[in-house]
Write an enzyme that holds these catalytic residues in place. Structure first.
Site, PDB file in Angstrom:
ATOM      1  N   THR A 181      -4.764  -9.194   8.975  1.00 28.42           N
ATOM      2  CA  THR A 181      -5.018  -9.758   7.827  1.00 28.42           C
ATOM      3  C   THR A 181      -6.530 -10.367   7.913  1.00 28.42           C
ATOM      4  O   THR A 181      -7.433 -10.376   7.082  1.00 28.42           O
ATOM      5  CB  THR A 181      -4.178 -10.631   7.237  1.00 28.42           C
ATOM      6  OG1 THR A 181      -2.908  -9.976   6.853  1.00 28.42           O
ATOM      7  CG2 THR A 181      -4.685 -11.323   5.761  1.00 28.42           C
ATOM      8  N   CYS A 184       9.066   0.489   7.850  1.00 32.04           N
ATOM      9  CA  CYS A 184       8.070   0.792   6.528  1.00 32.04           C
ATOM     10  C   CYS A 184       8.632   0.314   5.433  1.00 32.04           C
ATOM     11  O   CYS A 184       9.288   0.691   4.498  1.00 32.04           O
ATOM     12  CB  CYS A 184       8.261   2.378   6.508  1.00 32.04           C
ATOM     13  SG  CYS A 184       7.705   3.229   8.168  1.00 32.04           S
ATOM     14  N   ASN A 231       5.661  -6.708  12.305  1.00 30.95           N
ATOM     15  CA  ASN A 231       4.956  -6.087  11.138  1.00 30.95           C
ATOM     16  C   ASN A 231       5.157  -7.198   9.905  1.00 30.95           C
ATOM     17  O   ASN A 231       5.502  -8.421  10.231  1.00 30.95           O
ATOM     18  CB  ASN A 231       5.705  -4.656  10.786  1.00 30.95           C
ATOM     19  CG  ASN A 231       4.931  -3.874  10.020  1.00 30.95           C
ATOM     20  OD1 ASN A 231       4.169  -4.235   9.194  1.00 30.95           O
ATOM     21  ND2 ASN A 231       4.806  -2.474  10.522  1.00 30.95           N
ATOM     22  N   ILE A 238       0.939  -1.358   0.232  1.00 30.23           N
ATOM     23  CA  ILE A 238       0.099  -0.016   0.169  1.00 30.23           C
ATOM     24  C   ILE A 238       0.821   1.274   0.062  1.00 30.23           C
ATOM     25  O   ILE A 238       0.691   2.330  -0.540  1.00 30.23           O
ATOM     26  CB  ILE A 238      -0.956  -0.033   1.065  1.00 30.23           C
ATOM     27  CG1 ILE A 238      -1.931  -1.195   1.448  1.00 30.23           C
ATOM     28  CG2 ILE A 238      -1.795   1.092   1.364  1.00 30.23           C
ATOM     29  CD1 ILE A 238      -2.980  -1.540   0.381  1.00 30.23           C
ATOM     30  N   GLY A 239       1.940   1.298   0.832  1.00 29.70           N
ATOM     31  CA  GLY A 239       2.918   2.340   0.635  1.00 29.70           C
ATOM     32  C   GLY A 239       2.491   3.430   1.690  1.00 29.70           C
ATOM     33  O   GLY A 239       2.920   4.624   1.565  1.00 29.70           O
TER      34      GLY A 239
HETATM   35  C1  LIG Z   1      -3.169  -3.892   3.929  1.00 30.22           C
HETATM   36  C2  LIG Z   1      -2.310  -3.677   5.164  1.00 30.22           C
HETATM   37  C3  LIG Z   1      -1.753  -2.455   5.691  1.00 30.22           C
HETATM   38  C4  LIG Z   1      -1.204  -2.295   6.879  1.00 30.22           C
HETATM   39  N1  LIG Z   1      -0.813  -0.956   7.104  1.00 30.22           N
HETATM   40  C5  LIG Z   1      -0.076  -0.747   8.201  1.00 30.22           C
HETATM   41  C6  LIG Z   1       0.250   0.364   8.846  1.00 30.22           C
HETATM   42  O1  LIG Z   1      -0.076   1.535   8.180  1.00 30.22           O
HETATM   43  N2  LIG Z   1       1.092   0.682   9.883  1.00 30.22           N
HETATM   44  C7  LIG Z   1       1.541  -0.616  10.422  1.00 30.22           C
HETATM   45  O2  LIG Z   1       2.247  -0.346  11.418  1.00 30.22           O
HETATM   46  N3  LIG Z   1       1.167  -1.908   9.988  1.00 30.22           N
HETATM   47  C8  LIG Z   1       0.448  -1.972   8.910  1.00 30.22           C
HETATM   48  N4  LIG Z   1       0.179  -3.255   8.526  1.00 30.22           N
HETATM   49  C9  LIG Z   1       0.819  -4.388   9.192  1.00 30.22           C
HETATM   50  C10 LIG Z   1      -0.504  -5.091  10.299  1.00 30.22           C
HETATM   51  O3  LIG Z   1      -0.762  -4.121  11.226  1.00 30.22           O
HETATM   52  C11 LIG Z   1       0.244  -6.370  10.871  1.00 30.22           C
HETATM   53  O4  LIG Z   1       1.439  -5.944  11.553  1.00 30.22           O
HETATM   54  C12 LIG Z   1       0.541  -7.428   9.690  1.00 30.22           C
HETATM   55  O5  LIG Z   1      -0.408  -7.505   8.806  1.00 30.22           O
HETATM   56  C13 LIG Z   1       0.778  -8.851  10.573  1.00 30.22           C
HETATM   57  O6  LIG Z   1      -0.366  -9.240  11.397  1.00 30.22           O
HETATM   58  P1  LIG Z   1      -1.465 -10.057  10.465  1.00 30.22           P
HETATM   59  O7  LIG Z   1      -0.871 -11.414   9.937  1.00 30.22           O
HETATM   60  O8  LIG Z   1      -2.641 -10.370  11.281  1.00 30.22           O
HETATM   61  O9  LIG Z   1      -2.041  -9.336   9.244  1.00 30.22           O
HETATM   62  C14 LIG Z   1      -0.597  -3.395   7.106  1.00 30.22           C
HETATM   63  C15 LIG Z   1      -1.049  -4.745   6.896  1.00 30.22           C
HETATM   64  C16 LIG Z   1      -1.870  -4.945   5.777  1.00 30.22           C
HETATM   65  C17 LIG Z   1      -2.251  -6.189   5.538  1.00 30.22           C
END
Ligand SMILES: Cc1cc2nc3c(=O)[nH]c(=O)nc-3n(C[C@H](O)[C@H](O)[C@H](O)COP(=O)(O)O)c2cc1C
Length: 312
Positions: free
Chosen positions: A275, A139, A201, A80-81
């Site tokens: 997710t 990031c 992350n 997403i960036g």
């Molecule tokens: C679409 C998407 C956007 C994310 N945006 C952020 C963000 O803005 N800031 C951040 O710290 N982590 C972001 N993450 C990471 C998640 O908060 C999380 O740390 C990571 O997805 C692992 O957890 P999960 O396996 O339950 O998704 C994002 C993850 C996804 C999938």
């Protein structure tokens, strides 16, 4: 600050993250739950331990060009960036709704420089209704300086110190798994004054479209999340919980109460769900219910008895 809607609730799922008392250990992970309002018709937001909103930077970001998301076996890749509206619009457009929720709101922040992290923290310190800050020092999808903060312990410590100097609320620092020594990173942010640490992350990955012979993501590489990363996350949470004195928040592939309980046994005081929200927007509430049932079925006085109770 205590965030418990009904202190006599049974079973007792309250957890302490430093000075924050949450009514249960289940939070939504940043970037996967929008600014909470998007989910209000689907989820009883007040049942959650806390909501963590999409990462906010000092200035608005457009993010990366599409395609930005692809499904992979047992997970997904995103690039997403860090698209977001920037801190001023966040304050004027999102905070009026968020501060009226009876659930703690944790604001995830990011920056390219130490100064940017400090400035955004200063701006948010003036705003009511924020329970804590989560500092994203990893990031992976942004081309500029960001990555160094999440991979270099000295830089991670510097960012943490800068944020702590000006923050008005507890500070949780979110770690990247894309390092060889996660314990060194956790210790560095603890030394920098972090009140808690959250991990993990996303892991850096990539997918290829064989027909087009091109990377699927326009950014070429992206962050892997979902069940595929759970064993890595669990291992890192276990290692970090054994090495730091501050509370650890577990993140990575959690999509059931059982998954969440595994993280708690490994030493997490609380968990975040990411997710899985894309598959079942009600998942966080269901995990709260499932953890409650487990505590009750096992005749525990409180969920706190399970934190780090893994027998090795
Ligand atoms: C679409 C998407 C956007 C994310 N945006 C952020 C963000 O803005 N800031 C951040 O710290 N982590 C972001 N993450 C990471 C998640 O908060 C999380 O740390 C990571 O997805 C692992 O957890 P999960 O396996 O339950 O998704 C994002 C993850 C996804 C999938």
């Amino acid at each position: 600050m205590e965030y418990v809607n009904d202190p006599k609730q049974y079973p007792d799922l309250r957890v302490n993250i430093g000075s924050l008392v949450l009514q249960n250990p289940v939070m939504t992970a940043s970037g996967t739950f929008g600014y909470a309002r998007e989910f209000e018709s689907l989820v009883n937001l007040h049942r959650l331990g806390a909501v963590i909103v999409k990462g906010i930077s000092l200035h608005p970001r457009r993010g990366n060009p599409p395609q930005r998301i692809v499904e992979t076996p047992c997970g997904m890749l995103n690039a997403i960036g860090l698209q977001n509206v920037g801190v001023e619009r966040f304050i004027s457009e999102k905070m009026p709704y968020l501060r009226n929720l009876a659930v703690p709101v944790i604001v995830n922040i990011l920056g390219d420089t130490v100064e940017e992290y400090r400035e955004i923290t200063e701006r948010l310190a003036l705003i009511e209704g924020i329970a804590a800050l989560e500092v994203n020092i990893s990031c992976p999808n942004v081309k500029r300086g960001g990555v160094a903060f999440g991979t270099d312990p000295q830089m991670a410590r510097k960012v943490t110190e800068a944020v702590k100097e000006v923050a008005a609320v507890p500070v949780m620092v979110k770690l990247s798994p894309n390092v060889s020594d996660i314990v060194a990173m956790a210790r560095a942010v603890e030394d920098g004054g972090a009140d808690s640490v959250s991990l993990i992350n996303t892991l850096i990955g990539m997918a290829i479209d064989l027909k087009r012979r091109r990377p699927v993501l326009a950014n070429v590489i992206g962050g892997l999340s979902g069940p595929a990363i759970k064993p890595v996350a669990l291992r890192m949470v276990y290692q970090v919980a054994g090495a730091v004195a501050i509370p650890v928040i577990g993140i990575g592939g959690i999509d059931s109460a059982e998954d969440a309980l595994e993280f708690i046994l490994a030493g997490a005081t609380a968990v975040q769900i990411g997710t899985a929200n894309f598959i079942n927007p009600r998942i966080s509430e269901e995990v709260v219910e499932g953890i409650g049932a487990y505590v009750q079925d096992h005749d525990l006085q409180s969920i706190r008895e399970l934190i780090g109770a893994l027998e090795v």
